[in-house]
Design a protein around this motif. Structure first.
Motif: not given
Length: 218
Positions: A178-185, A194-195
Motif C-alpha cells: 500500500a505504501d508503494r514499497s516491496v519487501l525483498l530478501g 528482508v529489506k
C-alpha cells in the motif's frame, strides 16, 4: 628620388614578410591559449555518438478483450530505469479472474524483465540487466508474509537490475504494498534480512544507489 624608387619595392616586400610572420606568431599563441595542441597526424575520434529516444508506444488492449492484459515493466535505457508497457497473454476467458497470489504475479513480471526487449524497444534503446537465472520464492519462516525471496543475493545483482525489479514490483497491483514499497530478501538457503525498497529517483538513475536503497525490516 632615384634611390627611393629603387628601394621602394624591396621595402614593401620586407614589410609583407614581417607582417606574415607576425600573423603566424599570433595564430600560434591563440591556439596555445585555447588549449588546442596542433598536430599533423589525423585523429580518429570514432563514430559520432548516437541518440536513443527511450520512448515506445503505449500498449493498449481493446475493452473486453479476453486473454490479454497490459503490464508495466522497467527496462534500462540511456543509464536509467524507465517504464514501458507490454501486452501479455493470460488465461483469462472473459469471466472475472480469480485473485492471483503475490508470488505468482511477481514471478510473471520477473519473466517479463528477463525477456529480450522487442524490436521496437531495442530500437528505442531499451535493454534489461535482470539475470535469466534469477528465481523467486515466498517468505521464509519468520519473514513478513508479503516478502519475496530472490535466488541471488541483493548485492550480486547487476547494476540497475535491482531498480528494474523494485520499480516493476511496486507499480504492480497485488505485488507492491500500500505504501508503494516491496519487501525483498536474498536466497532462502542463505537467509539474510528482508529489506523494504521504494522506487526512488536515485534508484532509477544511479547504479550505486542499490547499495544503500533498502531498509531492513525488523
Amino acid at each position: 628620388m632615384t634611390s627611393f624608387l629603387r628601394n621602394g619595392p624591396r621595402s614593401t616586400r620586407a614589410r609583407t614578410i614581417r607582417t606574415a610572420a607576425l600573423l603566424a606568431a599570433l595564430v600560434t599563441v591563440a591556439t596555445c591559449g585555447c588549449g588546442i595542441r596542433t598536430t599533423t597526424v589525423p585523429v580518429d575520434a570514432g563514430p559520432a555518438p548516437t541518440r536513443v529516444s527511450c520512448a515506445v508506444p503505449q500498449a493498449t488492449v481493446p475493452p473486453e478483450t479476453p486473454g490479454t492484459t497490459v503490464v508495466k515493466v522497467y527496462l534500462v535505457c540511456s543509464a536509467l530505469a524507465a517504464q514501458v508497457t507490454r501486452n501479455v497473454t493470460t488465461t483469462d476467458t472473459g469471466t472475472r479472474p480469480a485473485p492471483v497470489s503475490r508470488l505468482i504475479a511477481a514471478d510473471m513480471l520477473l519473466g517479463q524483465l528477463q525477456r529480450r526487449p522487442s524490436a521496437v524497444e531495442a530500437e528505442a534503446g531499451f535493454a534489461t540487466e535482470v539475470p535469466g537465472n534469477l528465481n523467486l520464492t515466498g517468505p521464509l519462516p519468520g519473514d513478513p508474509k508479503d516478502a519475496l525471496r530472490l535466488s541471488l543475493s541483493l548485492d550480486e545483482l547487476p547494476s540497475f537490475a535491482l531498480a528494474q525489479l523494485v520499480c516493476t514490483f511496486t507499480a504492480a497491483p497485488g505485488v507492491g504494498l500500500a505504501d508503494r514499497s516491496v519487501l525483498l530478501g536474498g536466497p532462502p538457503g542463505e537467509g539474510g534480512p528482508v529489506k523494504r525498497y521504494l522506487c526512488t529517483s536515485a534508484l532509477r538513475t544511479r547504479p550505486d544507489a542499490a547499495d544503500t536503497a533498502g531498509t531492513v525490516v525488523k
